[in-house]
Write an enzyme that holds these catalytic residues in place. Structure first.
Site, mmCIF file in Angstrom:
data_model
loop_
_atom_site.group_PDB
_atom_site.id
_atom_site.type_symbol
_atom_site.label_atom_id
_atom_site.label_comp_id
_atom_site.label_asym_id
_atom_site.label_seq_id
_atom_site.Cartn_x
_atom_site.Cartn_y
_atom_site.Cartn_z
ATOM 1 N N ASP A 168 0.812 -1.212 0.000
ATOM 2 C CA ASP A 168 0.000 0.000 0.000
ATOM 3 C C ASP A 168 0.856 1.278 0.000
ATOM 4 O O ASP A 168 0.745 2.117 0.884
ATOM 5 C CB ASP A 168 -0.914 -0.050 1.241
ATOM 6 C CG ASP A 168 -1.819 1.156 1.362
ATOM 7 O OD1 ASP A 168 -2.272 1.676 0.328
ATOM 8 O OD2 ASP A 168 -2.070 1.585 2.507
ATOM 9 N N GLU A 402 3.670 -7.711 7.360
ATOM 10 C CA GLU A 402 2.417 -8.359 6.985
ATOM 11 C C GLU A 402 2.582 -9.440 5.918
ATOM 12 O O GLU A 402 1.927 -9.394 4.870
ATOM 13 C CB GLU A 402 1.389 -7.318 6.544
ATOM 14 C CG GLU A 402 0.965 -6.426 7.686
ATOM 15 C CD GLU A 402 -0.280 -5.589 7.382
ATOM 16 O OE1 GLU A 402 -0.783 -5.643 6.245
ATOM 17 O OE2 GLU A 402 -0.741 -4.897 8.296
ATOM 18 N N TYR A 454 -6.320 -2.517 12.694
ATOM 19 C CA TYR A 454 -7.085 -1.308 12.375
ATOM 20 C C TYR A 454 -8.499 -1.409 12.932
ATOM 21 O O TYR A 454 -9.467 -1.367 12.199
ATOM 22 C CB TYR A 454 -7.045 -1.078 10.863
ATOM 23 C CG TYR A 454 -5.658 -0.613 10.455
ATOM 24 C CD1 TYR A 454 -5.323 0.733 10.545
ATOM 25 C CD2 TYR A 454 -4.681 -1.520 10.075
ATOM 26 C CE1 TYR A 454 -4.042 1.162 10.232
ATOM 27 C CE2 TYR A 454 -3.406 -1.101 9.764
ATOM 28 C CZ TYR A 454 -3.088 0.239 9.842
ATOM 29 O OH TYR A 454 -1.825 0.673 9.549
ATOM 30 N N GLU A 490 1.177 -0.938 14.131
ATOM 31 C CA GLU A 490 0.355 -0.085 13.255
ATOM 32 C C GLU A 490 -1.055 -0.040 13.814
ATOM 33 O O GLU A 490 -1.631 -1.087 14.124
ATOM 34 C CB GLU A 490 0.282 -0.638 11.824
ATOM 35 C CG GLU A 490 1.516 -0.456 10.993
ATOM 36 C CD GLU A 490 1.321 -0.916 9.541
ATOM 37 O OE1 GLU A 490 0.179 -0.916 9.052
ATOM 38 O OE2 GLU A 490 2.337 -1.280 8.926
HETATM 39 C C1 BDP Z 1 -1.250 -2.158 6.784
HETATM 40 C C2 BDP Z 1 0.046 -2.074 5.989
HETATM 41 C C3 BDP Z 1 0.369 -0.648 5.566
HETATM 42 C C4 BDP Z 1 -0.861 0.020 5.019
HETATM 43 C C5 BDP Z 1 -1.919 0.056 6.116
HETATM 44 C C6 BDP Z 1 -3.224 0.774 5.688
HETATM 45 O O1 BDP Z 1 1.122 -2.598 6.729
HETATM 46 O O2 BDP Z 1 1.410 -0.669 4.624
HETATM 47 O O3 BDP Z 1 -0.608 1.304 4.505
HETATM 48 O O4 BDP Z 1 -2.243 -1.266 6.421
HETATM 49 O O5 BDP Z 1 -4.112 0.098 5.194
HETATM 50 O O6 BDP Z 1 -1.887 -3.341 6.533
HETATM 51 O O7 BDP Z 1 -3.297 1.976 5.844
#
Ligand code: BDP
Length: 578
Positions: A168, A402, A454, A490
């Site tokens: 991404d 990932e 997330y 993250e």
């Molecule tokens: C994670 C990835 C990262 C993406 C992020 C996203 O590690 O590179 O930019 O999600 O979706 O899965 O913002």
């Protein structure tokens, strides 16, 4: 691999500047003899990505040719010295010719490579030609343009990006870091490895050098009141520094280690390294810096900026460190590839803790091409450790981001990579950054778990409370299963600057601030969580997809031009009230 230096025994020139450039979509270059130089070129800035420098190259990832001319300055003497040409990073594949002769090829961006050009140089009018190929392919790392049978196991989402990368961020191409020509004596120091330890109040440095003669080596250590000189004919020495000034984010004390080779009483080579004395280890549920628990607060980041793309951009590096200080961060991860050497030097100097990641992002484990992907990952692991092993700021190696590793082939793949990393550096913890959680095959080998999640964004979208509850449950389960410390590597939310909502709603500045605040609270209430790194420090460019408005990932706490969103102020409060 030592970074080139200039001193009375070593000379370096930087070939950066405006080079000649031509796209080659029809593959005319080889047959038209471009390896010896080409006409009809346009100017291009080196270093920088090519994609945003022109109107017709943004999505072009195929072959392109670069050339430059240079004379050999006084002080460069191919008759007496060894002269090398060094590239800091070329994405993705580079093929290099000097004066019409092929020097070799190099695969993989973000890491340096060099050629011995002593026998190929002319005093004047040298012509250097580089063919760069940035195409995305399934058997490259990172991969892209996957075939349909690979898609199911490998793609990031059901909405592919254009260009079709399996990661991404925008697949920028070109010569991304400085190209240096450097001269040393033929019997120069080839490599230095420094391992530091702390014994009571004494800082201990074990210094190993590689060079081609068994001559006398002199080591001078200066700084913080020390002026220690020691000599040996061996290739290893231990230097003890009484009452050492240790390196840490609060006090990033560095010593100058000057290594000289001496023959008949005269110095004939010198290399200087900045050394920070510190230890790093995982013990139980804690991450210990100099024997004391440390909590990481910071970000995942990208080398990304308007127009220069992924190219080396010194003012942006300085600005980012200033913002990291302002917000109260103490760490970052080099997501998703090693950053420039200059950035690592500043991390040492300014006291940041770095998780140094290889370019192994978007890995998948179907049989086809697996061996090649492993070989490339091994190369990246070797090269990043060789490049960054002496940085006190580097506290951990991340071998992948990932990986799609809930797959039977993943375990052996990672066993192989972890064994390699540990054999090359027994002093630092090693990890993999995962979103597979309980199913992550690589977690068995990790010293510390790094989790990407997330919640309230991709899962439980818009539901802050539900997201926090699920996060708590998941990390407790992870800890119960693996019994290792955890870094939240993250988490975050896309946020359009200037978009507001009360109550907070997805994409608003309030939502991002609230999400980060709540989830940090969950993390900080668990003693096994050793840190939080937010995704992302700044908005960054991606491919086009329905998930990425304007080809941007808006999870930055700062905008792409480094303006704070609301969350930046909230984080500043949290991180400064520790
Ligand atoms: C994670 C990835 C990262 C993406 C992020 C996203 O590690 O590179 O930019 O999600 O979706 O899965 O913002």
């Amino acid at each position: 691999m030592l970074y080139p230096q200039s001193n009375p025994f070593r000379q370096t020139i930087d070939l950066s500047g405006f080079w000649d450039f031509a796209f080659d979509p029809e593959q005319r270059g080889y047959s038209a003899g471009w390896v010896r130089g080409f006409a009809d070129a346009r100017p291009i800035a080196v270093p920088a990505s090519w994609n945003d420098q022109f109107e017709d190259g943004r999505d072009y990832l195929g072959a392109a040719w670069y050339q430059t001319h240079f004379d050999l300055p006084l002080g460069f003497d191919p008759g007496l010295q060894k002269i090398c040409l060094r590239f800091g990073s070329v994405n993705y594949l580079a093929e290099v010719w000097l004066n019409g002769e092929c020097l070799g090829t190099h695969e993989g961006g973000h890491l340096p490579f060099e050629f011995d050009v002593t026998a190929r140089l002319q005093r004047e009018a040298n012509i250097l030609v580089v063919r760069v190929d940035g195409e995305l392919k399934p058997d490259r790392v990172p991969p892209g343009n996957l075939t349909t049978d690979m898609q199911d196991v490998a793609t990031h989402s059901k909405y592919p990006n254009y260009p079709n990368a399996s990661f991404d961020f925008f697949p920028f191409c070109g010569i991304h870091r400085p190209v240096l020509l450097y001269a040393t004596t033929r019997e120069a120091i080839q490599d230095v490895t420094v391992i530091t330890d702390i014994v009571g109040e004494t800082g201990r440095m074990r210094v190993t050098i590689e060079h081609s003669t068994s001559t006398l080596a002199r080591f001078t250590l200066r700084g913080h009141g020390a002026n220690i000189v020691a000599e040996t004919h061996a290739n290893e020495i231990v230097l003890d520094v009484p009452r050492a000034a240790l390196w840490s984010p609060d006090a990033p004390n560095l010593y100058d280690l000057i290594i000289e080779l001496v023959r008949d009483g005269a110095v004939f080579d010198r290399y200087t390294l900045a050394i920070g004395i510190r230890t790093i280890q995982v013990a139980g549920d804690a991450l210990l810096l100099n024997g004391k628990p440390i909590h990481l607060a910071g970000f995942g980041r990208h080398e990304d900026f308007a127009i220069s793309g992924r190219g080396y951009n010194p003012p942006v590096i300085v600005k980012d460190f200033a913002l990291l200080k302002w917000i109260g961060a103490n760490s970052f991860r080099t997501s998703h590839y090693p950053y420039s050497e200059q950035m690592m030097d500043l991390a040492d100097r300014l006291g940041f803790l770095v998780i140094d990641e290889t370019p192994a992002v978007g890995l998948f484990f179907v049989e086809s091409g697996l061996e090649r992907r492993l070989e490339l990952c091994r190369q990246y692991t070797r090269d990043v450790i060789a490049r960054d092993k002496n940085h006190p700021s580097v506290i951990m190696w991340s071998l992948a981001n990932e990986p799609r590793s809930n797959h039977p082939n993943a375990k052996n793949f990672f066993r192989n990579l972890f064994d390699l990393a540990k054999s090359l550096d027994a002093t630092r913890p090693v990890t993999v950054v995962s979103n597979k959680s309980l199913e992550e095959e690589a977690f068995e080998f990790c010293d510390m778990l790094c989790l990407n999640r997330y919640n309230a964004w991709y899962h439980d979208s818009g539901q802050l409370d539900a997201g926090s509850v699920a996060l708590a449950k998941e990390i407790d389960a992870l800890h119960a299963k693996f019994n290792k410390p955890l870094l939240m590597a993250e988490f975050g939310a896309d946020t359009i600057p200037g978009w507001h909502a009360q109550p907070p709603e997805m994409f608003s500045e309030e939502f991002q601030a609230e999400l980060l605040d709540q989830q940090i609270h969950v993390l900080r209430s668990r003693p096994f969580v050793v840190g939080e790194q937010i995704w992302n420090m700044c908005d960054f460019k991606t491919g086009q997809s329905v998930r990425r408005m304007g080809s941007m990932n808006y999870k930055g706490v700062f905008t792409r031009d480094r303006r704070p969103k609301l969350a930046a102020h909230r984080l500043r409060e949290i991180w400064n009230s520790k």
